[in-house]
Design a protein around this motif. Sequence first.
Motif, PDB file in Angstrom:
ATOM      1  N   LEU A 150     -12.108   2.391   5.543  1.00  0.00           N
ATOM      2  CA  LEU A 150     -10.860   1.923   6.119  1.00  0.00           C
ATOM      3  C   LEU A 150      -9.667   2.445   5.323  1.00  0.00           C
ATOM      4  O   LEU A 150      -9.706   2.513   4.092  1.00  0.00           O
ATOM      5  N   ARG A 172       4.891  -8.933   5.069  1.00  0.00           N
ATOM      6  CA  ARG A 172       4.955 -10.268   4.480  1.00  0.00           C
ATOM      7  C   ARG A 172       5.733 -11.174   5.416  1.00  0.00           C
ATOM      8  O   ARG A 172       6.927 -11.012   5.584  1.00  0.00           O
ATOM      9  N   TYR A 204      -5.837  -7.793   9.394  1.00  0.00           N
ATOM     10  CA  TYR A 204      -6.283  -8.806   8.453  1.00  0.00           C
ATOM     11  C   TYR A 204      -5.080  -9.641   8.009  1.00  0.00           C
ATOM     12  O   TYR A 204      -3.956  -9.169   8.004  1.00  0.00           O
ATOM     13  N   PHE A 219      -2.219  -7.184   6.940  1.00  0.00           N
ATOM     14  CA  PHE A 219      -2.580  -5.786   6.721  1.00  0.00           C
ATOM     15  C   PHE A 219      -3.237  -5.214   7.969  1.00  0.00           C
ATOM     16  O   PHE A 219      -4.111  -5.844   8.561  1.00  0.00           O
ATOM     17  N   TYR A 256     -14.101  -1.947  -2.134  1.00  0.00           N
ATOM     18  CA  TYR A 256     -12.676  -1.683  -2.074  1.00  0.00           C
ATOM     19  C   TYR A 256     -12.020  -2.378  -3.266  1.00  0.00           C
ATOM     20  O   TYR A 256     -12.589  -3.288  -3.851  1.00  0.00           O
ATOM     21  N   LEU A 258     -15.749  -5.311   8.959  1.00  0.00           N
ATOM     22  CA  LEU A 258     -15.862  -5.666   7.547  1.00  0.00           C
ATOM     23  C   LEU A 258     -15.308  -7.054   7.326  1.00  0.00           C
ATOM     24  O   LEU A 258     -14.238  -7.377   7.824  1.00  0.00           O
ATOM     25  N   SER A 292      -0.225  -6.402  -4.785  1.00  0.00           N
ATOM     26  CA  SER A 292      -0.176  -6.834  -3.395  1.00  0.00           C
ATOM     27  C   SER A 292      -0.227  -5.660  -2.432  1.00  0.00           C
ATOM     28  O   SER A 292       0.125  -5.792  -1.261  1.00  0.00           O
ATOM     29  N   GLN A 293      -0.712  -4.525  -2.924  1.00  0.00           N
ATOM     30  CA  GLN A 293      -0.817  -3.359  -2.056  1.00  0.00           C
ATOM     31  C   GLN A 293      -1.978  -3.521  -1.078  1.00  0.00           C
ATOM     32  O   GLN A 293      -2.809  -4.423  -1.228  1.00  0.00           O
ATOM     33  N   GLY A 294      -2.065  -2.646  -0.093  1.00  0.00           N
ATOM     34  CA  GLY A 294      -3.212  -2.632   0.793  1.00  0.00           C
ATOM     35  C   GLY A 294      -4.465  -2.223   0.031  1.00  0.00           C
ATOM     36  O   GLY A 294      -4.392  -1.434  -0.917  1.00  0.00           O
ATOM     37  N   PRO A 295      -5.618  -2.753   0.400  1.00  0.00           N
ATOM     38  CA  PRO A 295      -6.863  -2.378  -0.288  1.00  0.00           C
ATOM     39  C   PRO A 295      -7.120  -0.878  -0.213  1.00  0.00           C
ATOM     40  O   PRO A 295      -6.720  -0.203   0.736  1.00  0.00           O
ATOM     41  N   GLN A 296      -7.807  -0.399  -1.242  1.00  0.00           N
ATOM     42  CA  GLN A 296      -8.124   1.015  -1.363  1.00  0.00           C
ATOM     43  C   GLN A 296      -9.632   1.189  -1.362  1.00  0.00           C
ATOM     44  O   GLN A 296     -10.344   0.505  -2.114  1.00  0.00           O
ATOM     45  N   TYR A 297     -10.129   2.093  -0.542  1.00  0.00           N
ATOM     46  CA  TYR A 297     -11.562   2.370  -0.501  1.00  0.00           C
ATOM     47  C   TYR A 297     -12.022   3.008  -1.805  1.00  0.00           C
ATOM     48  O   TYR A 297     -11.332   3.878  -2.364  1.00  0.00           O
ATOM     49  N   PHE A 321      -5.754   1.411   4.742  1.00  0.00           N
ATOM     50  CA  PHE A 321      -4.892   0.252   4.937  1.00  0.00           C
ATOM     51  C   PHE A 321      -3.423   0.642   4.864  1.00  0.00           C
ATOM     52  O   PHE A 321      -3.028   1.551   4.131  1.00  0.00           O
ATOM     53  N   GLY A 322      -2.613  -0.108   5.621  1.00  0.00           N
ATOM     54  CA  GLY A 322      -1.176  -0.030   5.466  1.00  0.00           C
ATOM     55  C   GLY A 322      -0.733  -0.865   4.281  1.00  0.00           C
ATOM     56  O   GLY A 322      -1.549  -1.494   3.604  1.00  0.00           O
ATOM     57  N   ASN A 323       0.577  -0.879   4.026  1.00  0.00           N
ATOM     58  CA  ASN A 323       1.111  -1.589   2.864  1.00  0.00           C
ATOM     59  C   ASN A 323       1.464  -3.038   3.161  1.00  0.00           C
ATOM     60  O   ASN A 323       1.980  -3.738   2.289  1.00  0.00           O
TER      61      ASN A 323
END
Lengths: 112, 113
Positions: free
Chosen positions: A101, A108, A35, A90, B36, B101, B41-46, A103-105
């Motif tokens: 899902l 940038r 993404y 991401f 989510y 998604l 600015s972290q990755g999304p969390q389920y 996700f990674g961090n």
Amino acid sequence: NAGVTQTPKFQVLKTGQSMTLQCAQDMNHEYMSWYRQDPGMGLRLIHYSVGAGITDQGEVPNGYNVSRSTTEDFPLRLLSAAPSQTSVYFCASSFARGSPLHFGNGTRLTVT
Amino acid sequence: DAKTTQPPSMDCAEGRAANLPCNHSTISGNEYVYWYRQIHSQGPQYIIHGLKNNETNEMASLIITEDRKSSTLILPHATLRDTAVYYCIVRVPGIQGAQKLVFGQGTRLTINP
């Protein structure tokens, strides 16, 4: 488990340069995806994969290539970077197509 | 395009229940609703997902209307750490029956002390 690992965390490119964003997961997940998130926006799907050797395009695939030679890795390639590709990228994975899902961090990326 | 509609922002007092609405009027019978959240600015969390029945886990509850055209995510006792952007998502078909998604712009929830 390390989960989903993205490298690098930060990258600056000049217009026209190429690079590969790395994504690896150690959870034996079949489904992986990329993404991008622009400032103030939601996430937009670039490409995804349902298993090794199988990929498909998302909402915004232009300018990006992917391949999936192993279950663990799903690299995203920018062939000729453009300023419009400045964004946060991401990577995500899930056990199966209906699973949540992970996700990674993020990476940038700035293209000047 | 995203198949969900959410308010762009909401506020909630700390300790109160936060109720986040989502409209998905074009959802089909076999599509799940997922939630989510993204903190800074972290990755999304389920958080949670469901099909027809209401669901509850350690983070939240999900209430889906009988006609499945809308749902509500409930954070029962909101804390400052729940301040985040919350995304309501429905799955859309992809290749080989797989589903992907699509994230919209979400709701920015601010928990106030």
